[in-house]
Design an enzyme around this catalytic site. Structure first.
Site, PDB file in Angstrom:
ATOM      1  N   THR A 153       0.844  -1.195   0.000  1.00  0.00           N
ATOM      2  CA  THR A 153       0.000   0.000   0.000  1.00  0.00           C
ATOM      3  C   THR A 153       0.876   1.241   0.000  1.00  0.00           C
ATOM      4  O   THR A 153       2.012   1.215   0.479  1.00  0.00           O
ATOM      5  CB  THR A 153      -0.932   0.042   1.231  1.00  0.00           C
ATOM      6  N   GLU A 184      -3.878  -2.195  -9.938  1.00  0.00           N
ATOM      7  CA  GLU A 184      -5.322  -2.042  -9.704  1.00  0.00           C
ATOM      8  C   GLU A 184      -6.130  -2.379 -10.950  1.00  0.00           C
ATOM      9  O   GLU A 184      -6.082  -1.673 -11.945  1.00  0.00           O
ATOM     10  CB  GLU A 184      -5.639  -0.629  -9.211  1.00  0.00           C
ATOM     11  N   ASP A 215      -8.343  -3.119  -0.449  1.00  0.00           N
ATOM     12  CA  ASP A 215      -8.988  -2.154  -1.316  1.00  0.00           C
ATOM     13  C   ASP A 215     -10.262  -1.692  -0.632  1.00  0.00           C
ATOM     14  O   ASP A 215     -11.003  -2.502  -0.073  1.00  0.00           O
ATOM     15  CB  ASP A 215      -9.292  -2.767  -2.693  1.00  0.00           C
TER      16      ASP A 215
END
Ligand code: ITT
Length: 194
Positions: A8, A37, A66
């Protein structure tokens, strides 16, 4: 102590998730690789895909998360596009879109994906129901926190709560609690792989 990589760029996610996982003797190791993504309406699909892509690079158990804010009156917008919409429109423009709107219901959803291999992926989901405030309130947290009032709270926005208060009811808190419980139940399996 079990250590898991966490892909992240969002340091707030790391801080909130780590607070939960510490109770389960799990330490998250943020890793600076690109979170790939997928374009999809489904947080589950996005999280699963990102976890598998990350596993392909690091070949060690890896976690991704997510999340997004789903506003009923906007048919679930910004949903999976929350990060982009926050950066491009910001809070004031979201409030403007809802001007005169009586239905202010919304929810935050988080999906955590743990990949133990490319085939062995576990998903953990957390949801918190709320309403969109009429004004921006509070300086804590991040993202849409200053306009989100959880229904289970006392009328404060997430940005008016400290991280412990937010974690107890938040989507992320719930998703990482579920991951923590799963790890507790599957410690043997994990220690074997790690
Ligand atoms: P990574 O992809 O690098 O993990 P990101 O912030 O881009 O970080 P997402 O793609 O999952 O993460 O986007 C989630 C967005 O949804 C996030 O940037 C915020 O705008 C919003 N969001 C999610 N959880 C939130 C929370 O607890 N409080 C406020 N906003 C939140």
């Amino acid at each position: 102590m079990i250590r898991l990589y966490f892909v992240t760029n969002n340091k707030h996610k790391v801080a909130e998730a780590q607070k939960i996982l510490s109770k389960y003797s799990v330490e998250l190791e943020p890793i600076d690789i690109k979170k790939v993504e997928l374009q999809s309406e489904s947080l589950e699909d996005i999280a699963r895909y990102a976890a598998i892509e990350a596993y392909k690079i690091i070949a060690k158990p890896v976690v991704v998360e997510d999340s997004g804010l789903f506003i009923d009156a906007l048919n679930g917008f910004p949903g999976p596009y929350s990060s982009y919409v926050y950066k491009t429109l910001g809070l004031k423009r979201i409030l403007k879109l809802l001007e005169g709107e009586e239905n202010r219901r919304a929810r935050f959803i988080a999906v955590v994906a743990l990949a133990l291999s490319c085939e062995d992926v576990y998903l953990f989901k957390g949801v918190v129901e709320g309403v969109i405030a009429h004004e921006i309130r509070g300086g804590k947290g991040f993202g849409f926190d200053p306009i989100f009032i959880p229904i289970e709270g006392d009328g404060r926005t997430f940005a008016e709560m400290n991280s412990e208060e937010k974690n107890i009811i938040s989507h992320r808190g719930r998703a990482f609690e579920a991951l923590g419980r799963w790890i507790s139940a599957n410690r043997d399996k994990l220690i074997y792989i790690l």
